[in-house]
Design a protein around this motif. Structure first.
Motif, PDB file in Angstrom:
ATOM      1  N   ARG A 115       0.816  -1.228   0.000  1.00 28.20           N
ATOM      2  CA  ARG A 115       0.000   0.000   0.000  1.00 28.20           C
ATOM      3  C   ARG A 115       0.839   1.263   0.000  1.00 28.20           C
ATOM      4  NH1 ARG A 115      -4.351   0.569   4.334  1.00 28.20           N
ATOM      5  NH2 ARG A 115      -4.755   2.414   3.107  1.00 28.20           N
ATOM      6  N   ARG A 116       2.006   1.222   0.649  1.00 27.84           N
ATOM      7  CA  ARG A 116       2.789   2.444   0.812  1.00 27.84           C
ATOM      8  C   ARG A 116       4.149   2.400   0.137  1.00 27.84           C
ATOM      9  NH1 ARG A 116       0.620   1.693   6.046  1.00 27.84           N
ATOM     10  NH2 ARG A 116      -1.164   3.059   6.327  1.00 27.84           N
ATOM     11  N   TYR A 117       4.461   1.317  -0.577  1.00 25.73           N
ATOM     12  CA  TYR A 117       5.728   1.231  -1.306  1.00 25.73           C
ATOM     13  C   TYR A 117       5.437   0.922  -2.759  1.00 25.73           C
ATOM     14  CZ  TYR A 117      10.260  -0.317  -2.946  1.00 25.73           C
ATOM     15  OH  TYR A 117      11.412  -0.447  -3.672  1.00 25.73           O
ATOM     16  N   ASP A 118       6.009   1.720  -3.652  1.00 25.81           N
ATOM     17  CA  ASP A 118       5.829   1.542  -5.092  1.00 25.81           C
ATOM     18  C   ASP A 118       7.110   0.922  -5.657  1.00 25.81           C
ATOM     19  OD1 ASP A 118       5.424   1.689  -7.807  1.00 25.81           O
ATOM     20  OD2 ASP A 118       5.006   3.845  -7.849  1.00 25.81           O
ATOM     21  N   PRO A 119       7.108  -0.393  -5.927  1.00 23.60           N
ATOM     22  CA  PRO A 119       8.335  -1.050  -6.395  1.00 23.60           C
ATOM     23  C   PRO A 119       8.778  -0.583  -7.783  1.00 23.60           C
ATOM     24  CG  PRO A 119       6.505  -2.613  -6.383  1.00 23.60           C
ATOM     25  CD  PRO A 119       6.008  -1.347  -5.775  1.00 23.60           C
ATOM     26  N   SER A 120       7.871  -0.059  -8.597  1.00 27.07           N
ATOM     27  CA  SER A 120       8.260   0.390  -9.941  1.00 27.07           C
ATOM     28  C   SER A 120       9.136   1.644  -9.886  1.00 27.07           C
ATOM     29  CB  SER A 120       7.019   0.644 -10.803  1.00 27.07           C
ATOM     30  OG  SER A 120       6.269   1.710 -10.276  1.00 27.07           O
ATOM     31  N   THR A 121       8.960   2.476  -8.855  1.00 28.60           N
ATOM     32  CA  THR A 121       9.766   3.690  -8.728  1.00 28.60           C
ATOM     33  C   THR A 121      10.739   3.627  -7.559  1.00 28.60           C
ATOM     34  OG1 THR A 121       8.107   4.758  -7.327  1.00 28.60           O
ATOM     35  CG2 THR A 121       7.950   5.140  -9.706  1.00 28.60           C
ATOM     36  N   GLY A 122      10.521   2.672  -6.641  1.00 29.75           N
ATOM     37  CA  GLY A 122      11.358   2.588  -5.454  1.00 29.75           C
ATOM     38  C   GLY A 122      11.021   3.656  -4.434  1.00 29.75           C
ATOM     39  N   ASP A 123       9.781   4.180  -4.486  1.00 29.73           N
ATOM     40  CA  ASP A 123       9.353   5.252  -3.600  1.00 29.73           C
ATOM     41  C   ASP A 123       8.452   4.743  -2.482  1.00 29.73           C
ATOM     42  OD1 ASP A 123      10.628   7.094  -5.209  1.00 29.73           O
ATOM     43  OD2 ASP A 123       8.791   7.913  -6.085  1.00 29.73           O
ATOM     44  N   ILE A 124       8.617   5.363  -1.324  1.00 30.00           N
ATOM     45  CA  ILE A 124       7.632   5.228  -0.250  1.00 30.00           C
ATOM     46  C   ILE A 124       6.601   6.316  -0.520  1.00 30.00           C
ATOM     47  CG2 ILE A 124       7.215   5.560   2.210  1.00 30.00           C
ATOM     48  CD1 ILE A 124      10.032   4.427   2.692  1.00 30.00           C
ATOM     49  N   VAL A 125       5.318   5.955  -0.468  1.00 31.68           N
ATOM     50  CA  VAL A 125       4.236   6.903  -0.746  1.00 31.68           C
ATOM     51  C   VAL A 125       3.319   6.962   0.471  1.00 31.68           C
ATOM     52  CG1 VAL A 125       2.348   7.487  -2.294  1.00 31.68           C
ATOM     53  CG2 VAL A 125       4.338   6.247  -3.186  1.00 31.68           C
ATOM     54  N   LEU A 126       3.277   8.125   1.104  1.00 29.92           N
ATOM     55  CA  LEU A 126       2.406   8.333   2.261  1.00 29.92           C
ATOM     56  C   LEU A 126       1.329   9.335   1.866  1.00 29.92           C
ATOM     57  CD1 LEU A 126       5.172   8.654   4.983  1.00 29.92           C
ATOM     58  CD2 LEU A 126       3.806   6.642   4.427  1.00 29.92           C
ATOM     59  N   VAL A 127       0.075   9.025   2.157  1.00 30.62           N
ATOM     60  CA  VAL A 127      -1.048   9.896   1.805  1.00 30.62           C
ATOM     61  C   VAL A 127      -1.746  10.325   3.080  1.00 30.62           C
ATOM     62  CG1 VAL A 127      -3.238  10.034   0.579  1.00 30.62           C
ATOM     63  CG2 VAL A 127      -1.334   8.774  -0.427  1.00 30.62           C
ATOM     64  N   GLY A 128      -1.930  11.638   3.214  1.00 29.97           N
ATOM     65  CA  GLY A 128      -2.623  12.178   4.374  1.00 29.97           C
ATOM     66  C   GLY A 128      -3.935  12.825   3.974  1.00 29.97           C
ATOM     67  N   MET A 129      -5.030  12.374   4.593  1.00 31.84           N
ATOM     68  CA  MET A 129      -6.363  12.958   4.380  1.00 31.84           C
ATOM     69  C   MET A 129      -7.113  13.031   5.703  1.00 31.84           C
ATOM     70  SD  MET A 129      -7.739  11.285   0.846  1.00 31.84           S
ATOM     71  CE  MET A 129      -9.307  12.105   1.006  1.00 31.84           C
TER      72      MET A 129
END
Length: 172
Positions: A115-129
């Motif tokens: 949910r929070r790691y994008d293996p295609s870019t190697g990015d951690i993605v955090l979403v705040g709402m």
């Protein structure tokens, strides 16, 4: 209207210098890095949805001229997507900047999961709402990132870990 001065003329040079002075007067001053050698690695993104709640009548009488109406910047009764903030950070850049061990970086990726790691870019993605304003949601994302860093360091300590040398306002 006044015609443009000829390129290379004294008037042209004066025009260019005056334009640069105006542009410089409106530029945002560079932020002071939190520690020597710090570089920007965090990428924030957000959406601005304009709708009926952002009509000119919704602006506050105390607002400066040209200000966005209440809620257009993420608060008030604006569209719910206006408060959403996404933070992306590359794991290799985070590891290098924070002084994490390779094992700590791998642990953080496992904790983040799909949910929070994008293996295609190697990015951690955090979403705040969670909160009504973007700024609160940005802070929430930064708090989560700092907690992830602490978790990685706790499991796989590194003597070069940054947060052992620099205090963090997000962990107080």
């Amino acid at each position: 209207s006044t015609p443009m001065p000829a390129a290379g003329s004294d008037a042209w040079n004066e025009y260019v210098l005056s334009r640069e002075a105006v542009a410089g007067a409106h530029s945002v001053p560079a932020a002071v890095p939190p520690y020597p050698g710090a570089r920007p690695i965090l990428r924030f993104s957000q959406t601005l949805v304009l709708g009926a709640s952002t009509a000119p009548a919704a602006t506050s009488s105390a607002s400066p001229p040209g200000a966005l109406p209440d809620g257009a910047g993420g608060g008030g009764t604006a569209h719910p997507r206006n408060r959403r903030v996404e933070l992306r950070v590359s794991v290799p850049e985070l590891q290098a900047e924070a002084g994490l061990s390779a094992a700590a970086a791998e642990h953080i990726v496992r904790v983040c999961g799909r949910r929070r790691y994008d293996p295609s870019t190697g990015d951690i993605v955090l979403v705040g709402m969670r909160y009504p304003t973007r700024e609160e949601n940005r802070r929430w994302c930064l708090e989560r990132l700092h907690l992830l860093l602490q978790e990685g360091q706790a499991r796989h300590p590194s003597p070069a870990f940054l947060l052992d040398r620099v205090s963090s306002p997000f962990l107080e």
